[in-house]
Write an enzyme that holds these catalytic residues in place. Structure first.
Site, PDB file in Angstrom:
ATOM      1  N   ASN A 198       7.324  -7.468  -6.471  1.00 25.40           N
ATOM      2  CA  ASN A 198       7.947  -6.158  -6.350  1.00 25.40           C
ATOM      3  C   ASN A 198       9.430  -6.356  -6.025  1.00 25.40           C
ATOM      4  OD1 ASN A 198       8.252  -6.465  -3.486  1.00 25.40           O
ATOM      5  ND2 ASN A 198       6.200  -5.648  -3.158  1.00 25.40           N
ATOM      6  N   LYS A 200      11.302  -5.706  -3.436  1.00 32.24           N
ATOM      7  CA  LYS A 200      11.621  -6.303  -2.139  1.00 32.24           C
ATOM      8  C   LYS A 200      11.354  -7.803  -2.149  1.00 32.24           C
ATOM      9  CE  LYS A 200      10.532  -6.006   2.798  1.00 32.24           C
ATOM     10  NZ  LYS A 200       9.706  -5.312   3.839  1.00 32.24           N
ATOM     11  N   GLU A 201      10.204  -8.200  -2.712  1.00 33.39           N
ATOM     12  CA  GLU A 201       9.856  -9.621  -2.761  1.00 33.39           C
ATOM     13  C   GLU A 201      10.849 -10.407  -3.604  1.00 33.39           C
ATOM     14  OE1 GLU A 201       4.991  -8.917  -2.453  1.00 33.39           O
ATOM     15  OE2 GLU A 201       6.015  -9.021  -4.393  1.00 33.39           O
ATOM     16  N   ASP A 268      -2.001  -5.123  -7.279  1.00 30.81           N
ATOM     17  CA  ASP A 268      -3.225  -5.773  -7.768  1.00 30.81           C
ATOM     18  C   ASP A 268      -3.637  -5.195  -9.117  1.00 30.81           C
ATOM     19  OD1 ASP A 268      -3.342  -7.189  -5.368  1.00 30.81           O
ATOM     20  OD2 ASP A 268      -4.569  -5.659  -4.405  1.00 30.81           O
TER      21      ASP A 268
END
Length: 482
Positions: A198, A200-201, A268
């Site tokens: 995502n 942020k990651e 997921d």
């Protein structure tokens, strides 16, 4: 449609397996011991979490799945294996480690609000013995699967040593690997074909605070340069997704505009649908668009939800059949009921043959919907209708009846049942209201005892005199003979 091909593929999911525990309750007082709410637990539910939710998504879409990971040998590890068994999942690559406990996340929900989460976990790397067993099991399984998904939740299973062996074996077997990464350093994912972090990651891994489109491109550029995946799909929540493929221009996918109840587990779903679509032979861009659509569906549900093939078909079809969205299988009712109850929705249930829909039916359904928030219509299957009504019935087969009922705005969901299954439907849905036509007495309504026991009530809806499917059919036969 490509979605119909999902059931023909076998996917291997490697990652951190967890149990998600939900405690549903009510709050009506403050503790005398401390200024905290007292939650009176009314219901408990256990679902597959972590990479188990990826497995659950794949199974819900009809795919064959093999799960790989390490769990404890205690009761929650056995519970997880039991849930996999119920889904038909191959657990030959799930290693039981007596020295390790199964990660469990407990969510306490009261008055439709998430009150507290309690995590019981370890982030310690799996033991050398478990690592060797896991690598051996995965290596033996790779030749029998179509694609490999890696779901990293940072709980110690997805180590550099494991990834090195898995990606090497996958290349040798010509299998695509797709990983949902975690952590500060993405270098361990070198050799993985596609990464799906995502926003942020991606920013954390690249050392870039992503606030603008330029920041996003800069972060993607660093990851592509250092990790060298074939492609990078960055999910951006309400802003959709952006696909980066080598030197090609970034491909922007707009998010579906939907009401958001819960974003947990959306990543997921993205991983599962992206992998299945790629295994089915579509392009990466087409697969990403389908994954984006699936994510838009699950964020409109509560908890780590899944998406069904019918829901996905309805969402991508330019001329959607409402039955694809509204028809539910008996096996889906428990999850549906949980979602509706958690949203505070009042469920109304009615049932019948509904052969040759007429004005009386329309009045019954319209009046029933006004008694609650969601109307579920249970219809007898063809064999039961034939037993009840005699030869030549039903006039309309069950799938035709489902489609006609699904086209009505008053109807939210339709489920087909056979003789003896109505009690189970009532027990599962626990409707606040069960309706029937006023040509019945309350004590004649099948299931009235169950509804009353569960705290609901039976409501008789006034019928239109002289209107029935049987009378219409007889009138047609009479006039045909004249």
């Amino acid at each position: 449609m490509i979605i119909d091909n999902f059931k023909n593929h076998h996917i291997l999911v490697i990652g951190d397996l967890m149990i998600d525990e939900y405690l549903w309750g009510e709050v009506d007082r403050i503790s005398p011991e401390a200024p905290v709410q007292v939650v009176a637990v009314k219901n408990e539910e256990y679902t597959l979490g972590g990479s188990g939710n990826v497995v659950n998504n794949l199974a819900a879409l009809g795919a064959s799945v093999s799960a790989a990971g390490v769990v404890g040998a205690g009761s929650y590890g056995r519970l997880l294996l039991d849930k996999f068994k119920a889904l038909g999942v191959n657990t030959g690559c799930v290693i039981l480690d007596p020295e390790r406990f199964t990660t469990r996340k407990t969510r306490i929900i009261a008055a439709n609000q998430h009150v507290l989460r309690i995590d019981r976990e370890t982030r310690k790397k799996i033991s050398r013995d478990s690592l060797h067993k896991l690598i051996g099991a995965i290596t033996q399984t790779l030749g029998r699967v179509d694609l490999v998904l890696i779901s990293d939740y940072g709980k110690g299973v997805i180590t550099p040593a494991l990834l090195s062996k898995v990606t090497g074996a996958a290349r040798k077997n010509k299998k695509i690997t797709v990983a949902d990464p975690k952590g500060l350093d993405f270098s361990k994912y070198a050799g993985v074909n596609i990464l799906t972090p995502n926003r942020k990651e991606a920013g954390v891994a690249a050392g870039v605070e992503i606030e603008t489109e330029s920041d996003l491109k800069a972060a993607a550029g660093r990851i592509l340069k250092t990790v060298k995946p074939d492609a990078l799909l960055i999910t951006c929540g309400k802003d959709g997704m952006v696909l980066f493929e080598g030197k090609r221009k970034p491909y922007y996918i707009r998010a579906e505009a939907r009401q958001v109840f819960d974003v947990s587990g959306a990543g997921d779903t993205v991983l599962a649908v992206l992998g299945l679509a790629l295994a089915s032979g579509v392009s990466l861009r087409e697969a990403a668009m389908l994954a984006n659509t699936a994510a838009g569906i699950v964020v409109g549900k509560v908890g780590t939800a899944t998406v069904s093939p019918q829901e996905l078909k309805a969402a991508v079809s330019p001329y959607p059949d409402p039955a694809l969205r509204k028809q539910k299988q008996l096996s889906e009712l428990k999850v549906l009921a949980g979602e509706l109850k958690s949203q505070g929705k009042r469920i109304v249930l009615t049932n019948g043959c509904f052969d040759l829909l007429h004005a009386g039916h329309v009045q019954l359904l319209s009046a029933s919907k006004k008694l609650g928030d969601v109307l579920v219509v249970a219809i007898d299957d063809d064999r039961t209708v034939s037993k009840l009504k005699g030869p030549g019935r039903p006039v309309l087969k069950e799938q035709q009846r489902v489609r006609i009922l699904s086209a009505l705005d008053s109807v939210d969901y339709v489920v087909v049942f056979s003789s003896g299954q109505l009690e189970s439907i009532i027990e599962t849905l626990q409707p606040e209201v069960l309706t029937k036509g006023s040509n019945y007495r309350t004590d004649e309504v099948y299931g009235h005892e169950i509804v009353t026991r569960l705290g609901g009530r039976v409501v008789l809806i006034p019928v239109i005199e002289g209107v029935s499917s049987t009378r219409i059919i007889n009138d047609i036969k009479y006039h045909h003979k004249q």
